[in-house]
Design a protein around this motif. Structure first.
Motif, PDB file in Angstrom:
ATOM      1  N   UNK A 185       0.394  -1.273  -0.063  1.00  7.31           N
ATOM      2  CA  UNK A 185      -0.374   0.163   0.025  1.00  7.31           C
ATOM      3  C   UNK A 185       0.666   1.793   0.211  1.00  7.31           C
ATOM      4  N   UNK A 186       2.441   0.672   0.957  1.00  7.06           N
ATOM      5  CA  UNK A 186       2.398   2.587   0.745  1.00  7.06           C
ATOM      6  C   UNK A 186       3.486   2.862  -0.856  1.00  7.06           C
ATOM      7  N   UNK A 187       3.850   2.077  -1.475  1.00  4.69           N
ATOM      8  CA  UNK A 187       4.190   1.918  -2.805  1.00  4.69           C
ATOM      9  C   UNK A 187       3.106   2.549  -3.715  1.00  4.69           C
ATOM     10  N   UNK A 188       1.830   1.851  -3.295  1.00  2.00           N
ATOM     11  CA  UNK A 188       0.758   2.717  -4.512  1.00  2.00           C
ATOM     12  C   UNK A 188       0.671   4.338  -4.104  1.00  2.00           C
ATOM     13  N   UNK A 189       0.567   4.561  -2.770  1.00  6.84           N
ATOM     14  CA  UNK A 189       1.131   6.082  -2.769  1.00  6.84           C
ATOM     15  C   UNK A 189       1.937   6.730  -2.757  1.00  6.84           C
ATOM     16  N   UNK A 190       3.212   6.051  -3.424  1.00  8.32           N
ATOM     17  CA  UNK A 190       4.059   6.907  -3.604  1.00  8.32           C
ATOM     18  C   UNK A 190       4.208   8.561  -5.038  1.00  8.32           C
ATOM     19  N   UNK A 191       4.281   9.421  -4.309  1.00  4.16           N
ATOM     20  CA  UNK A 191       4.157  10.944  -5.470  1.00  4.16           C
ATOM     21  C   UNK A 191       5.506  10.899  -5.199  1.00  4.16           C
ATOM     22  N   UNK A 206      11.906   1.466   2.178  1.00  8.72           N
ATOM     23  CA  UNK A 206      11.958   3.085   2.343  1.00  8.72           C
ATOM     24  C   UNK A 206      11.694   3.982   1.606  1.00  8.72           C
ATOM     25  N   UNK A 207      11.103   2.732   0.225  1.00 13.20           N
ATOM     26  CA  UNK A 207       9.774   3.693  -0.580  1.00 13.20           C
ATOM     27  C   UNK A 207       8.649   3.501   0.349  1.00 13.20           C
ATOM     28  N   UNK A 208       8.200   2.506   0.716  1.00  7.46           N
ATOM     29  CA  UNK A 208       6.598   2.277   1.077  1.00  7.46           C
ATOM     30  C   UNK A 208       6.655   3.229   2.248  1.00  7.46           C
ATOM     31  N   UNK A 209       7.292   3.608   3.297  1.00  8.76           N
ATOM     32  CA  UNK A 209       7.803   4.556   4.350  1.00  8.76           C
ATOM     33  C   UNK A 209       7.182   5.717   3.697  1.00  8.76           C
ATOM     34  N   UNK A 210       8.339   6.306   2.337  1.00  6.04           N
ATOM     35  CA  UNK A 210       8.012   7.678   1.980  1.00  6.04           C
ATOM     36  C   UNK A 210       6.395   8.029   0.928  1.00  6.04           C
TER      37      UNK A 210
END
Length: 806
Positions: free
Chosen positions: A454-460, A703-707
């Motif tokens: 889900x975090x990857x899908x929220x990446x902007x 790391x990407x998911x956290x962002x």
């Protein structure tokens, strides 16, 4: 020197030490030499940015504008009492001039004969018509005599005459006077009062004081001199006129602020990380000697890296210097791994065997780190190339010092070891490895993927360059105050007009100006500045002359009668009519205009001869007064529809390039991960290679998911930092796996070394997260999170049985 022929005699040991001392001396002396002269530090923010324009002439325009404005500083003295403002400005100008910090200081303008402007255009006056006069003559055709009579009467009886008024005998119909009145000489809101440039806003009067520097705004010598002179002058001014305030603007102030902030961060990051690393190493190794040797190895890497970087690039960007201070944590990793083996060795310590035992792990770690930094070197940003050069040199020297210098310094075995600490670390490692390693590692992978998805899908993403350049708010406020008072033109977005000849450039600039004038509503630019407002094209001058020939001078007798009827004497009327035939038929040229002193404030509008793609030509700048998000697309479309014209927006170009390389960095990262996998597979085979690569791959994903979860938009510097997460984070899994493969190795000592290496790296790179430079802050936050996850997951790389071959 081959490890197989390691020197055993005291003489040989001293030869190795002497060689390293000589290297250190050469590097130190070179650095001292460079810093003792003109400062090699680069404080120009534009030097951080790449060439973004496909057209090299556009890049030249950017540089020319930056240089034209970079050597100027502006002081705005304001007060509610107009006399106080003017007197205070005179005092400020005198104090600044006396300081010797400036090449020139202008508070009061020297006397200028404004008639020189008219004198330039008078010989060419029959080729100088305003658009209104041109339209009036074009549409007067059958009513020529009546129209000319009306124009003549209006000219004679018009009581309002400007400072550029012409004589009736020279310009009876006022065409030249109209042309002169249309010259964009008033480029600001300032008025000339008492030979001073003054702006009135409400009940406040502001006076402009302009200075030019004695050198580059980016030289520390110039910065110190200017800041000192400005401080003294403002103190003197406030003592005499407490009600007066001073606002200042100029590249020198931003450059000095950036240099001061960077030096402060270098000291903060360097001292804080060094102290933290020292305390950790003392706590773990309980040996001041090992601490000193570790820092000696790191210092060698940093000083040689400094020397090499300055030798290669000539200048050292502040970004590189701040990043270099954080390299302490990574460079000391190699020493830590050697010390762990040293402390775990028996009394009959063999320095050659010790170096040989850590060589495979350090070699793989060096290769992965170099890979990460090499990808930075491919990025188009000059500062990133410097950082890559600095880091690659530093870690190579640190590696070499561990392989050859430290064994020469540690020829005797350890007097004491940390058996208790290592035993506790071994227990901790065993428990943690059982929890996440072996057959459970795939369950850990699946769980992390499920949590991270889900975090990857929220990446902007947000690639705006303005988010990565932080300017001193106090300086920005003062600059805005100066801009509001002066009303200066926009200099960040403009058109570049090119052509094979000067006339082609001028004709295209005139065509562009006509299209800009046609824009209305939100798309309007509220005017523009171009050299064609001072020097029309030869075709335009010829057309104006032909227009006068058809509609005014075609019937000399009727024209003479019109003049006489208006009251002109015969000789004056005849002289003016004859002057049309005798007037200068050659057009006014750009060179003739540039030769006048009063053209200097506008000379940046002409780029002159340029070389684009091997073809020689000419170029000029057209600057719109207003560029907004509403009219930006219209301006770009206008440029595209006009031959030889490009619209230049440096910030937008850099932001676009940021976005392109951010996308490309994903490909680079995938390629780098594949290369690391192949590299470790050559040593650990297929299963071992995958297990060793998994921790750093998961670290990148977490790391990407956290962002994504934090809703922090990604930028290029986040993505490039992931390259270093790969290069540095892969080391921990390698160190652990090598410890399992090494006969007689104490896994507790190995795990202690891995944790200590991670802690030192986090202390140094983590400090970047506190940097005031947004680019470095992005680096620091990304590296901190990525390395933390990489070290926690490193036990996944261990063989199932803890100590077995891959």
């Amino acid at each position: 020197m081959s490890l197989a022929h390691w020197p055993r005699t005291t003489t040989s040991l001293w030869r190795v030490r002497a060689a390293w001392i000589a290297l250190a001396l050469v590097a130190v002396l070179y650095c001292v030499h460079r810093f003792s002269g003109p400062s090699p530090l680069e404080t120009n923010l534009l030097a951080l940015l790449p060439a973004t324009e496909a057209n090299p002439v556009a890049e030249k325009a950017v540089d020319q504008l930056a240089n034209a404005l970079g050597d100027r500083t502006v002081f705005l003295v304001s007060s509610r009492d107009a006399e106080h403002a003017k007197a205070a400005a005179k005092r400020l100008g005198a104090t600044l001039q006396a300081s010797g910090a400036f090449a020139s200081v202008t508070a009061e303008l020297p006397p200028f004969d404004i008639g020189r402007i008219g004198a330039l255009y008078t010989p060419y006056r029959f080729g100088m018509l305003t658009r209104d006069d041109r339209d009036a003559l074009t549409h007067s055709s059958k009513k020529s005599a009546a129209s000319l009579h009306d124009a003549l009467m209006q000219r004679i009886y018009n009581p309002v005459r400007g400072p550029l008024a012409t004589q009736l005998a020279v310009d009876p119909f006022g065409w030249l006077e109209h042309w002169l009145s249309d010259l964009p000489l008033a480029t600001s809101n300032l008025d000339l009062e008492d030979n001073m440039l003054v702006a009135h806003r409400g009940d406040t009067t502001s006076v402009l004081v302009v200075t030019t520097l004695n050198g580059s705004a980016y030289e520390s010598r110039v910065q110190r001199a200017v800041l000192s002179a400005a401080a003294q002058a403002e103190t003197s001014l406030h003592a005499a006129w407490p009600d007066a305030s001073v606002a200042r603007a100029g590249a020198v102030f931003y450059a000095e602020s950036a240099r001061r902030a960077s030096e402060r961060e270098v000291h903060l990051i360097g001292i804080a990380s060094a102290c933290g690393i020292a305390l950790l190493m003392l706590w773990v190794f309980r040996s001041p000697r090992l601490l000193l040797l570790g820092f000696m190895s790191t210092a060698l890497g940093i000083v040689v890296a400094l020397a090499v970087t300055m030798a290669v690039f000539g200048k050292l960007h502040l970004l590189t210097l701040v990043f270099g201070a954080s390299l302490i944590g990574e460079a000391v990793d190699y020493s830590i791994q050697y010390f762990v083996v040293y402390l775990g060795a028996p009394r009959n310590w063999d320095a050659k065997e010790g170096a040989r035992s850590v060589r495979p792990a350090l070699s793989v770690a060096l290769a992965t780190s170099l890979l990460g930094y090499a990808i930075l070197a491919w990025a188009p940003f000059p500062a990133l190339k410097q950082i890559a050069c600095f880091a690659m040199t530093g870690i190579c020297v640190a590696f070499a010092s561990v392989m050859w210098l430290l064994p020469a310094m540690l020829s005797n075995g350890p007097k004491a070891t940390q058996r208790r600490l290592f035993a506790r670390a071994a227990v901790l490692l065993q428990r943690w490895q059982r929890a996440i390693g072996g057959k459970r590692s795939w369950a850990v992978v699946v769980a992390l993927v499920v949590v991270c998805a889900p975090g990857w899908l929220l990446l902007r993403s947000d690639d705006d360059i303005h988010l990565l350049i932080q300017r001193d708010p106090a300086l920005v406020a003062q600059e805005n105050q100066v801009r509001d008072a002066v009303g200066i033109d926009n200099t960040a977005q403009f058109f570049v007009v090119q052509g094979a000849t000067q006339d082609v450039v001028l004709e295209r600039a005139e065509a562009l100006g006509a299209k800009l004038d046609a824009l209305s509503g939100d798309q309007s630019v509220d005017g523009w500045r171009s050299i064609t407002q001072f020097v029309p094209s030869a075709r335009r001058q010829a057309d104006d002359r032909a227009l006068l020939a058809r509609h005014v001078f075609a019937d000399p007798a009727a024209l003479r009668a019109t003049l006489l009827q208006a009251g002109f004497r015969d000789d004056i009327a005849d002289a003016w009519i004859d002057s049309f035939a005798q007037a200068q038929t050659q057009p006014l040229t750009v060179e003739r205009w540039l030769a006048t002193n009063w053209s200097k404030p506008f000379s940046h509008l002409w780029l002159g001869a340029v070389d684009a793609n091997g073809q020689r030509g000419y170029a000029a700048i057209v600057m719109p007064r207003r560029v907004t998000p509403q009219n930006l697309h219209a301006l770009i479309a206008t440029a595209s529809a006009t031959e030889g014209v490009v619209f230049v927006d440096k910030a937008a170009s850099v932001s676009k390039l940021f976005g392109e390389y951010r996308v490309d960095s994903a490909i680079w990262l995938a390629g780098a991960l594949l290369l690391v996998l192949v590299l470790v597979m050559t040593r650990y085979r297929l299963r071992g290679g995958i297990a060793t690569t998994l921790p750093v791959l998961l670290a990148v994903g977490v790391t990407l998911a956290a962002f994504g979860y934090a809703r922090v938009p990604l930028n290029l510097f986040n993505c490039l930092a992931l390259m270093l997460v790969l290069g540095v984070g892969a080391n921990y899994a390698v160190f652990l796996r090598e410890g399992c493969l090494r006969d007689g190795a104490d896994l507790g000592a190995v795990w202690t070394g891995v944790l200590l290496s991670a802690a030192t790296t986090l202390l140094s790179f983590g400090m970047l997260g506190m940097s005031g430079m947004p680019a470095l802050k992005s680096f620091g936050v990304t590296l901190t999170l990525g390395i933390l996850v990489a070290v926690l997951l490193a036990p996944i790389a261990m063989p199932n049985e803890g100590r077995q071959h891959a």
